[in-house]
Design an enzyme around this catalytic site. Sequence first.
Site, mmCIF file in Angstrom:
data_model
loop_
_atom_site.group_PDB
_atom_site.id
_atom_site.type_symbol
_atom_site.label_atom_id
_atom_site.label_comp_id
_atom_site.label_asym_id
_atom_site.label_seq_id
_atom_site.Cartn_x
_atom_site.Cartn_y
_atom_site.Cartn_z
ATOM 1 N N LEU A 6 0.842 -1.209 0.000
ATOM 2 C CA LEU A 6 0.000 0.000 0.000
ATOM 3 C C LEU A 6 0.868 1.246 0.000
ATOM 4 O O LEU A 6 1.596 1.502 0.964
ATOM 5 C CB LEU A 6 -0.925 -0.001 1.221
ATOM 6 C CG LEU A 6 -1.659 -1.323 1.500
ATOM 7 C CD1 LEU A 6 -2.612 -1.152 2.676
ATOM 8 C CD2 LEU A 6 -2.395 -1.825 0.265
ATOM 9 N N ALA A 8 -0.366 4.449 -1.488
ATOM 10 C CA ALA A 8 -1.159 5.532 -2.076
ATOM 11 C C ALA A 8 -1.336 6.718 -1.136
ATOM 12 O O ALA A 8 -1.874 7.751 -1.526
ATOM 13 C CB ALA A 8 -2.528 4.990 -2.485
ATOM 14 N N GLY A 9 -0.900 6.570 0.124
ATOM 15 C CA GLY A 9 -1.164 7.596 1.146
ATOM 16 C C GLY A 9 -0.468 8.925 0.857
ATOM 17 O O GLY A 9 0.506 8.981 0.103
ATOM 18 N N GLN A 77 -5.370 3.445 -6.755
ATOM 19 C CA GLN A 77 -6.345 3.208 -5.681
ATOM 20 C C GLN A 77 -7.735 3.624 -6.156
ATOM 21 O O GLN A 77 -7.916 4.676 -6.777
ATOM 22 C CB GLN A 77 -5.962 3.979 -4.419
ATOM 23 C CG GLN A 77 -6.959 3.723 -3.305
ATOM 24 C CD GLN A 77 -6.462 4.139 -1.940
ATOM 25 O OE1 GLN A 77 -5.289 4.028 -1.645
ATOM 26 N NE2 GLN A 77 -7.360 4.623 -1.105
ATOM 27 N N GLY A 82 -8.360 5.050 2.706
ATOM 28 C CA GLY A 82 -8.216 4.026 3.735
ATOM 29 C C GLY A 82 -7.563 2.760 3.226
ATOM 30 O O GLY A 82 -7.540 2.487 2.015
ATOM 31 N N THR A 83 -7.056 1.992 4.195
ATOM 32 C CA THR A 83 -6.292 0.789 3.834
ATOM 33 C C THR A 83 -7.179 -0.285 3.190
ATOM 34 O O THR A 83 -6.729 -0.998 2.295
ATOM 35 C CB THR A 83 -5.607 0.212 5.096
ATOM 36 O OG1 THR A 83 -6.541 0.253 6.188
ATOM 37 C CG2 THR A 83 -4.391 1.024 5.479
ATOM 38 N N GLY A 141 -3.006 0.205 17.083
ATOM 39 C CA GLY A 141 -4.253 -0.527 17.268
ATOM 40 C C GLY A 141 -3.929 -1.812 18.021
ATOM 41 O O GLY A 141 -2.917 -2.461 17.760
ATOM 42 N N ASN A 165 -0.808 -4.049 16.086
ATOM 43 C CA ASN A 165 -0.952 -4.440 14.683
ATOM 44 C C ASN A 165 0.174 -3.777 13.888
ATOM 45 O O ASN A 165 0.292 -2.558 13.862
ATOM 46 C CB ASN A 165 -2.325 -3.947 14.201
ATOM 47 C CG ASN A 165 -2.562 -4.207 12.732
ATOM 48 O OD1 ASN A 165 -1.741 -4.826 12.061
ATOM 49 N ND2 ASN A 165 -3.696 -3.735 12.250
ATOM 50 N N HIS A 317 29.719 25.586 3.890
ATOM 51 C CA HIS A 317 30.701 26.377 4.647
ATOM 52 C C HIS A 317 30.198 26.616 6.065
ATOM 53 O O HIS A 317 29.096 27.143 6.243
ATOM 54 C CB HIS A 317 30.927 27.774 4.044
ATOM 55 C CG HIS A 317 30.816 27.845 2.570
ATOM 56 N ND1 HIS A 317 31.884 27.646 1.724
ATOM 57 C CD2 HIS A 317 29.755 28.105 1.766
ATOM 58 C CE1 HIS A 317 31.483 27.787 0.476
ATOM 59 N NE2 HIS A 317 30.185 28.055 0.473
HETATM 60 P P1 TTP Z 1 -1.220 5.959 6.910
HETATM 61 O O1 TTP Z 1 0.180 6.096 7.416
HETATM 62 O O2 TTP Z 1 -2.308 5.798 7.877
HETATM 63 O O3 TTP Z 1 -1.585 7.181 5.962
HETATM 64 P P2 TTP Z 1 -0.665 8.056 5.052
HETATM 65 O O4 TTP Z 1 0.400 7.262 4.369
HETATM 66 O O5 TTP Z 1 -1.549 8.829 4.130
HETATM 67 O O6 TTP Z 1 0.069 9.040 6.074
HETATM 68 P P3 TTP Z 1 -0.513 10.311 6.874
HETATM 69 O O7 TTP Z 1 -1.454 9.771 7.897
HETATM 70 O O8 TTP Z 1 0.732 10.891 7.450
HETATM 71 O O9 TTP Z 1 -1.152 11.216 5.862
HETATM 72 O O10 TTP Z 1 -1.293 4.753 5.904
HETATM 73 C C1 TTP Z 1 -0.863 3.449 6.191
HETATM 74 C C2 TTP Z 1 -0.434 2.802 4.905
HETATM 75 O O11 TTP Z 1 -1.515 2.665 4.005
HETATM 76 C C3 TTP Z 1 0.607 3.581 4.182
HETATM 77 O O12 TTP Z 1 1.502 2.652 3.628
HETATM 78 C C4 TTP Z 1 -0.151 4.285 3.078
HETATM 79 C C5 TTP Z 1 -1.284 3.348 2.792
HETATM 80 N N1 TTP Z 1 -2.521 4.011 2.395
HETATM 81 C C6 TTP Z 1 -3.016 3.809 1.112
HETATM 82 O O13 TTP Z 1 -2.401 3.126 0.296
HETATM 83 N N2 TTP Z 1 -4.207 4.395 0.779
HETATM 84 C C7 TTP Z 1 -4.917 5.172 1.649
HETATM 85 O O14 TTP Z 1 -5.985 5.690 1.271
HETATM 86 C C8 TTP Z 1 -4.368 5.377 2.967
HETATM 87 C C9 TTP Z 1 -5.108 6.220 3.963
HETATM 88 C C10 TTP Z 1 -3.194 4.769 3.302
#
Ligand code: TTP
Length: 410
Positions: A6, A8-9, A77, A82-83, A141, A165, A317
């Site tokens: 993952l 995409a965040g 995505q 969200g994950t 979590g 987790n 420098h």
């Molecule tokens: P997070 O660390 O919760 O989210 P983020 O990467 O956007 O960071 P921040 O909260 O600082 O904005 O995400 C956990 C993992 O999931 C990370 O590897 C990114 C991924 N992710 C996605 O692929 N898509 C999503 O929509 C989200 C929210 C997270």
Amino acid sequence: MKAVVLAAGKGERLRPLTDDRPKVILKVANRPIIEYILENLSPFVDEFILIVRYEKEMLVKALGDEFNGKPITYVDQLEGDGTAKAIESAKDYIEGEEFIVANGDIYFEIDGVKELIQSFKKEKADAAILVKEFDDLSHFGKIEVDGNLVKAVGEKPGKVPGYANLGVYIFKPDVFEFIEKTPTSERGEYEITDTLNLMINAGKRITYAVYTAYWNDVGRPWNLLELNEYLLKNYLRHEIRGIVEEGATIVPPVEIGEGTVVRSGAYIIGPVKIGKNSRIGPNCFIRPYTSIGDNCHIGNAVEVKNSIIMDNSNAPHLNYVGDSIIGENTNLGAGTITANLRHDKGNIKVEIKGKLEDSGRRKLGAIIGHNVKVGIHVTIYPGREIGSNSFIGPGVIVDKNVPSNSLVVV
Ligand code: TTP
């Protein structure tokens, strides 16, 4: 088996370093974070599926279309955050077998993957979660277990001990049915933790593996420094591929890339990693746990310690760079100093998404984005951030965060 990673965040907690790029390509010990994950997953998988969105072109450019001979497929995505939404995006690429899922922004050792696969197989489970025992679950979590099975996947319970987790899972394709039924959480995201609870309530057998080695969730800037220190301490090999002039002192382990020149009077105490085509010295002091990228210049009378300096950046420098992170294409003017310790010796706090957070560190310097020009004689307070594409004029005292694209003058 395929691995879904993952990536995409938006990485908002890592601003300004993620102002223009996904966090998973930020380099720690001169290598994009995501490569460590791919490296540790690659013995177990035959294809990587990377879920991408935010600044995805940079990720594709950084990684290309294969890693360790295994193809990488980039998948956008689906709409929504969200994950769980990120994992759902891989649905059309998974065919009838189990697959590994890992957050793209974590570091774990290869043992974690081995243990997870073993538990999943031994238990003939429907899914598996990698967990680690911590004394304080304020940031994690909680995974509640009963024997070899997971009973519930909870919220952050506060300062209590328990299993956290770690963001590494094995699923079977039936997870997609449960993702479809997953509602949005309070923060408006489709969370895989909610999906797991739906699975448990439907009688699915979710097992877990307890991981005991090093793990880092690279969410905040100081996590980059922690990971950098860990990688240099445990994996750096002494290797000089560049030129070291007579009169320079190198205390191993130090890795110096091709084309880099270390001039006379430089004093480098490892573990230190320096990339390719950089210019070091003369007469500088580089102390342990420092990573300096490609095409950098660390010049006369400069001290650097416990810091990450990314590609094409210069402290040329009379600079002190301590416990700091400097993005790409950034230049410090002569005499610019980062402060890394409060006089009251209290922990350094950093503003993350508008809220002050305790870094837990007594020493933390500056966090400077990409393409920043810092003038001469600038003083930067501990834990302050300077946004990308900013210009800080001569003599400025940076005592609060500077947003990206700013011009700051006295
Ligand atoms: P997070 O660390 O919760 O989210 P983020 O990467 O956007 O960071 P921040 O909260 O600082 O904005 O995400 C956990 C993992 O999931 C990370 O590897 C990114 C991924 N992710 C996605 O692929 N898509 C999503 O929509 C989200 C929210 C997270």
